[in-house]
Design an enzyme around this catalytic site. Structure first.
Site, mmCIF file in Angstrom:
data_model
loop_
_atom_site.group_PDB
_atom_site.id
_atom_site.type_symbol
_atom_site.label_atom_id
_atom_site.label_comp_id
_atom_site.label_asym_id
_atom_site.label_seq_id
_atom_site.Cartn_x
_atom_site.Cartn_y
_atom_site.Cartn_z
ATOM 1 N N ARG A 209 36.304 -10.912 123.993
ATOM 2 C CA ARG A 209 37.048 -9.956 124.820
ATOM 3 C C ARG A 209 38.032 -9.190 123.946
ATOM 4 O O ARG A 209 38.445 -9.644 122.903
ATOM 5 C CB ARG A 209 37.826 -10.708 125.905
ATOM 6 C CG ARG A 209 36.921 -11.386 126.909
ATOM 7 C CD ARG A 209 37.691 -11.834 128.128
ATOM 8 N NE ARG A 209 38.857 -12.621 127.802
ATOM 9 C CZ ARG A 209 39.955 -12.662 128.547
ATOM 10 N NH1 ARG A 209 40.028 -11.943 129.651
ATOM 11 N NH2 ARG A 209 40.977 -13.419 128.199
ATOM 12 N N LYS B 216 37.530 -25.044 122.105
ATOM 13 C CA LYS B 216 36.593 -24.067 122.660
ATOM 14 C C LYS B 216 35.178 -24.297 122.122
ATOM 15 O O LYS B 216 34.976 -24.327 120.911
ATOM 16 C CB LYS B 216 37.091 -22.654 122.307
ATOM 17 C CG LYS B 216 36.286 -21.530 122.924
ATOM 18 C CD LYS B 216 37.086 -20.247 122.952
ATOM 19 C CE LYS B 216 36.238 -19.055 123.302
ATOM 20 N NZ LYS B 216 37.011 -17.830 123.531
ATOM 21 N N ARG C 128 47.293 -19.581 128.072
ATOM 22 C CA ARG C 128 47.528 -20.580 127.017
ATOM 23 C C ARG C 128 48.316 -21.740 127.583
ATOM 24 O O ARG C 128 49.172 -21.537 128.454
ATOM 25 C CB ARG C 128 48.372 -19.984 125.870
ATOM 26 C CG ARG C 128 47.769 -18.793 125.195
ATOM 27 C CD ARG C 128 46.690 -19.215 124.183
ATOM 28 N NE ARG C 128 45.639 -18.196 124.130
ATOM 29 C CZ ARG C 128 45.662 -17.129 123.324
ATOM 30 N NH1 ARG C 128 46.641 -16.977 122.491
ATOM 31 N NH2 ARG C 128 44.683 -16.254 123.348
HETATM 32 P P1 ATP Z 1 42.023 -15.889 125.990
HETATM 33 O O1 ATP Z 1 40.816 -15.986 126.873
HETATM 34 O O2 ATP Z 1 43.130 -16.751 126.409
HETATM 35 O O3 ATP Z 1 42.465 -14.505 125.679
HETATM 36 P P2 ATP Z 1 40.622 -16.493 123.630
HETATM 37 O O4 ATP Z 1 41.335 -16.541 122.332
HETATM 38 O O5 ATP Z 1 39.648 -17.555 123.961
HETATM 39 O O6 ATP Z 1 41.711 -16.554 124.669
HETATM 40 P P3 ATP Z 1 38.609 -14.566 123.926
HETATM 41 O O7 ATP Z 1 38.653 -13.107 123.704
HETATM 42 O O8 ATP Z 1 38.159 -15.094 125.224
HETATM 43 O O9 ATP Z 1 40.018 -15.090 123.652
HETATM 44 O O10 ATP Z 1 37.697 -15.211 122.805
HETATM 45 C C1 ATP Z 1 37.656 -14.711 121.489
HETATM 46 C C2 ATP Z 1 38.347 -15.704 120.584
HETATM 47 O O11 ATP Z 1 37.529 -16.863 120.463
HETATM 48 C C3 ATP Z 1 38.541 -15.227 119.182
HETATM 49 O O12 ATP Z 1 39.730 -14.502 119.034
HETATM 50 C C4 ATP Z 1 38.596 -16.521 118.389
HETATM 51 O O13 ATP Z 1 39.915 -17.033 118.416
HETATM 52 C C5 ATP Z 1 37.752 -17.471 119.205
HETATM 53 N N1 ATP Z 1 36.431 -17.705 118.613
HETATM 54 C C6 ATP Z 1 35.641 -16.859 117.919
HETATM 55 N N2 ATP Z 1 34.464 -17.430 117.613
HETATM 56 C C7 ATP Z 1 34.510 -18.683 118.107
HETATM 57 C C8 ATP Z 1 33.592 -19.754 118.129
HETATM 58 N N3 ATP Z 1 32.389 -19.673 117.595
HETATM 59 N N4 ATP Z 1 33.995 -20.887 118.764
HETATM 60 C C9 ATP Z 1 35.190 -20.997 119.345
HETATM 61 N N5 ATP Z 1 36.110 -20.020 119.361
HETATM 62 C C10 ATP Z 1 35.768 -18.862 118.752
HETATM 63 C C1 BTN Z 2 34.902 -14.799 124.370
HETATM 64 O O1 BTN Z 2 35.162 -16.000 124.410
HETATM 65 O O2 BTN Z 2 35.746 -13.926 124.188
HETATM 66 C C2 BTN Z 2 33.524 -14.330 124.630
HETATM 67 C C3 BTN Z 2 32.596 -14.576 123.480
HETATM 68 C C4 BTN Z 2 31.194 -14.098 123.802
HETATM 69 C C5 BTN Z 2 30.279 -14.222 122.624
HETATM 70 C C6 BTN Z 2 28.862 -13.872 122.977
HETATM 71 S S1 BTN Z 2 27.743 -14.258 121.653
HETATM 72 C C7 BTN Z 2 26.464 -13.391 122.489
HETATM 73 C C8 BTN Z 2 27.089 -12.130 123.053
HETATM 74 N N1 BTN Z 2 27.117 -11.083 122.050
HETATM 75 C C9 BTN Z 2 28.358 -10.768 121.690
HETATM 76 O O3 BTN Z 2 28.662 -9.920 120.845
HETATM 77 N N2 BTN Z 2 29.248 -11.492 122.406
HETATM 78 C C10 BTN Z 2 28.585 -12.403 123.315
#
Ligand code: ATP
Ligand code: BTN
Length: 264
Positions: free
Chosen positions: A63, A127, A258
């Site tokens: 996101r 996560k 968070r």
């Molecule tokens: P929030 O949903 O609270 O904003 P979030 O940090 O989970 O928190 P998202 O945009 O949902 O934000 O997820 C993207 C984030 O996930 C990245 O900024 C990174 O911190 C984390 N991330 C990226 N790749 C992975 C992975 N393979 N496994 C776990 N976390 C990852």
């Molecule tokens: C998140 O936690 O912010 C969402 C992560 C979503 C990752 C998946 S991997 C397959 C698909 N292609 C992308 O570029 N993003 C989603």
């Protein structure tokens, strides 16, 4: 279905059974992002049920422009194109997709799966996966992107900046075809029910897996930050926080949740 080395289509088809007819799965060795790829295909008339799975994403997205980390062999990264019924209310869609993924992992005997509002799959305070839903064709089509960690990659913990976990950490290393089949089977049933009834029938199952239930949290957007105790989600999938001024509901938008560690 098209073929490419390294992906076991016969195994996937066998596991999907009759539900295979609802999906058209295309495996790519690499792409920028499966969401971006499907958004382009949607614009060119791609059908509902089209799935793109990719070994190596060069620009996997989370996101708000965040990066999604993945590596061939360690990740399952795929997206599904869903052309939704007309006037479908989408409140709670990312939550029901998360719930479907959680149930699919549970069906594979992965234990301890939790959900973090609005779009994360958690396991034991870290996560394991994420969901990114984007709209195509003026909102009539949805691209549902799912990233799951099959195995931990040493680079991720540091780069993600927060605790990362994987399916393997739960004690099983499950083939990605088996994980994909389980998620697609559950998603097919979930999207059918969601199309008819919306979020309410899923609420209780989601709340039961809420990783932050009863915990002190902070919710932040671009300009604001609010503290409270997590009280699950309501009938539309809005997060309910017990704050100093009472119970307040928040819709997903661009909000980040968070655990609150320090006192203010
Ligand atoms: P929030 O949903 O609270 O904003 P979030 O940090 O989970 O928190 P998202 O945009 O949902 O934000 O997820 C993207 C984030 O996930 C990245 O900024 C990174 O911190 C984390 N991330 C990226 N790749 C992975 C992975 N393979 N496994 C776990 N976390 C990852
Ligand atoms: C998140 O936690 O912010 C969402 C992560 C979503 C990752 C998946 S991997 C397959 C698909 N292609 C992308 O570029 N993003 C989603």
């Amino acid at each position: 279905m098209s073929s490419a080395p390294g992906f076991d289509y016969p195994a996937l088809l066998g596991l999907l059974g009759a539900t295979a007819a609802r999906f058209d799965v295309d495996h790519l060795p690499e792409c920028d992002s499966t969401n971006s790829e499907l958004l382009r295909r949607a614009a060119n008339g791609g059908p509902s049920g089209l799935v793109v799975i990719c070994d190596r994403q060069h620009a996997g997205r989370g996101r708000r422009g965040r990066h999604w980390l993945s590596a061939p062999g360690d990740s399952l990264t795929f997206s599904l194109l869903w052309r939704r019924p007309e006037r479908q209310d989408l409140s709670g869609l990312s939550l029901v997709v998360g719930l479907a993924v959680a149930q699919a992992l549970e069906a594979l005997e992965v234990t301890g799966i939790g959900l973090k509002w609005p779009n994360d799959i958690w396991r034991e305070n870290a996560k394991l996966g994420g969901i990114l839903i984007e709209t195509a064709s003026g909102g009539e089509s949805l691209v549902i992107g799912i990233g799951l960690n099959l195995r931990e990659n040493p680079g991720w913990t540091h780069d993600a900046g927060r605790a990362v976990t994987s399916i393997e950490a739960s004690g099983h290393l499950i083939a990605r075809e088996a994980v994909l089949a389980s998620v697609l089977l559950r998603l097919a049933a979930t999207l059918d029910q969601f199309s008819m009834l919306g979020f309410p029938p899923f609420r209780e199952d989601w709340n039961r897996r809420d990783a932050f239930a009863g915990k002190p949290v902070e919710l932040s957007g671009d300009r604001e930050r609010i503290e409270g105790i997590c009280r699950g989600v309501g009938d539309e999938g809005a997060l309910r926080l017990e704050t100093a001024s009472g119970l307040i509901s928040f819709n997903a938008g661009d909000l980040s949740l968070r655990i609150r560690t320090e006192t203010h």
